[in-house]
Design a protein around this motif. Structure first.
Motif, PDB file in Angstrom:
ATOM      1  N   ASP A  81      29.011 -40.501 -40.455  1.00  0.00           N
ATOM      2  CA  ASP A  81      29.991 -41.187 -39.992  1.00  0.00           C
ATOM      3  C   ASP A  81      29.990 -41.838 -38.613  1.00  0.00           C
ATOM      4  OD1 ASP A  81      31.654 -39.688 -38.125  1.00  0.00           O
ATOM      5  OD2 ASP A  81      32.110 -38.477 -39.980  1.00  0.00           O
ATOM      6  N   SER A  82      30.681 -42.732 -38.212  1.00  0.00           N
ATOM      7  CA  SER A  82      30.742 -43.336 -37.003  1.00  0.00           C
ATOM      8  C   SER A  82      31.479 -42.439 -35.722  1.00  0.00           C
ATOM      9  CB  SER A  82      31.276 -44.682 -36.990  1.00  0.00           C
ATOM     10  OG  SER A  82      32.539 -44.961 -37.316  1.00  0.00           O
ATOM     11  N   ASP A  83      31.904 -41.633 -36.006  1.00  0.00           N
ATOM     12  CA  ASP A  83      32.775 -40.743 -34.949  1.00  0.00           C
ATOM     13  C   ASP A  83      31.883 -39.697 -34.369  1.00  0.00           C
ATOM     14  OD1 ASP A  83      34.299 -39.233 -33.248  1.00  0.00           O
ATOM     15  OD2 ASP A  83      35.950 -38.878 -34.751  1.00  0.00           O
ATOM     16  N   PRO A  84      31.385 -39.553 -33.169  1.00  0.00           N
ATOM     17  CA  PRO A  84      30.331 -38.586 -32.815  1.00  0.00           C
ATOM     18  C   PRO A  84      31.086 -37.185 -32.620  1.00  0.00           C
ATOM     19  CG  PRO A  84      31.012 -40.087 -30.784  1.00  0.00           C
ATOM     20  CD  PRO A  84      31.659 -40.718 -32.029  1.00  0.00           C
ATOM     21  N   LYS A  85      32.206 -37.171 -32.597  1.00  0.00           N
ATOM     22  CA  LYS A  85      32.987 -35.669 -32.602  1.00  0.00           C
ATOM     23  C   LYS A  85      32.890 -35.034 -33.390  1.00  0.00           C
ATOM     24  CE  LYS A  85      37.560 -33.853 -31.560  1.00  0.00           C
ATOM     25  NZ  LYS A  85      38.701 -33.738 -32.335  1.00  0.00           N
ATOM     26  N   TYR A 120      23.822 -33.323 -36.259  1.00  0.00           N
ATOM     27  CA  TYR A 120      23.275 -34.004 -35.202  1.00  0.00           C
ATOM     28  C   TYR A 120      24.326 -35.156 -34.751  1.00  0.00           C
ATOM     29  CZ  TYR A 120      19.137 -32.533 -37.670  1.00  0.00           C
ATOM     30  OH  TYR A 120      18.049 -31.588 -38.343  1.00  0.00           O
ATOM     31  N   VAL A 121      24.609 -35.213 -33.445  1.00  0.00           N
ATOM     32  CA  VAL A 121      25.346 -36.404 -32.909  1.00  0.00           C
ATOM     33  C   VAL A 121      24.319 -37.229 -32.669  1.00  0.00           C
ATOM     34  CG1 VAL A 121      26.673 -36.941 -30.752  1.00  0.00           C
ATOM     35  CG2 VAL A 121      26.949 -34.758 -31.977  1.00  0.00           C
ATOM     36  N   MET A 122      24.663 -38.777 -33.007  1.00  0.00           N
ATOM     37  CA  MET A 122      23.542 -39.609 -32.638  1.00  0.00           C
ATOM     38  C   MET A 122      24.408 -40.632 -31.973  1.00  0.00           C
ATOM     39  SD  MET A 122      23.038 -39.598 -36.814  1.00  0.00           S
ATOM     40  CE  MET A 122      22.566 -41.126 -37.185  1.00  0.00           C
ATOM     41  N   GLU A 123      23.320 -41.291 -31.002  1.00  0.00           N
ATOM     42  CA  GLU A 123      24.014 -42.083 -29.979  1.00  0.00           C
ATOM     43  C   GLU A 123      22.993 -43.542 -29.917  1.00  0.00           C
ATOM     44  OE1 GLU A 123      23.748 -40.211 -26.103  1.00  0.00           O
ATOM     45  OE2 GLU A 123      24.985 -38.653 -27.014  1.00  0.00           O
ATOM     46  N   ASP A 124      22.274 -43.797 -31.054  1.00  0.00           N
ATOM     47  CA  ASP A 124      21.700 -44.713 -31.506  1.00  0.00           C
ATOM     48  C   ASP A 124      22.594 -45.836 -31.573  1.00  0.00           C
ATOM     49  OD1 ASP A 124      20.567 -46.782 -33.566  1.00  0.00           O
ATOM     50  OD2 ASP A 124      18.577 -45.759 -32.460  1.00  0.00           O
ATOM     51  N   ALA A 125      22.264 -47.129 -31.092  1.00  0.00           N
ATOM     52  CA  ALA A 125      23.107 -48.325 -31.243  1.00  0.00           C
ATOM     53  C   ALA A 125      23.518 -48.897 -32.608  1.00  0.00           C
ATOM     54  CB  ALA A 125      22.388 -49.607 -30.466  1.00  0.00           C
TER      55      ALA A 125
END
Length: 137
Positions: A81-85, A120-125
């Motif tokens: 999902d789009s929430d990194p928390k 996994y926290v993902m920070e890819d654009a």
């Protein structure tokens, strides 16, 4: 001559719609049946349901269910999902929810039923957010 089943993976992209978790569970059952893994359905559906519902309730955007064959008889199921928390109760062992609480038990249930889990926290654009995964066999 022996045959070897190649590894497989499926990804189902879901809109932020209240019907999406149920559609994902039905897809999960179909995929497991097609690959002779129907015995995993009860546990896999429970795990998927908790992760998908969490994504639906706590995010505003789309989410995705990913299924991947591991070694024989083992399944890795992941929800992006789009929430990194990372929700409490999943990333570290925390206190059990209060017995009378109406929510907060789902991720504790996931940890109890899964053979392995992680996030996994993902920070890819393109794929920013998180990927919570579980394995069952």
């Amino acid at each position: 001559m022996a045959t070897v089943t190649p590894p497989w993976a499926y990804t189902l992209h879901l809109p932020h719609d209240p019907h999406a978790p149920g559609i994902a569970r039905a897809t999960l059952r179909t995929v497991l049946a097609a690959h002779g893994l129907s015995s995993l359905s009860p546990t896999a559906e429970l795990l998927a349901s908790e992760l998908l519902t969490n994504a639906h309730l706590h995010t505003r955007g789309p989410y995705a269910l990913r299924l991947r064959a591991m070694e024989t008889g083992r399944l890795r199921l992941a929800v992006w999902d789009s929430d990194p928390k990372v929700p409490s109760g999943f990333d570290v062992v925390g206190p059990q929810p209060v017995e009378t609480a109406e929510n907060g038990r789902g991720l504790h249930l996931v940890r109890a039923c899964a053979d392995a889990w992680g996030v996994y926290v993902m920070e890819d654009a393109v794929w920013a957010g998180k990927l919570m995964w579980v394995e069952c066999q």
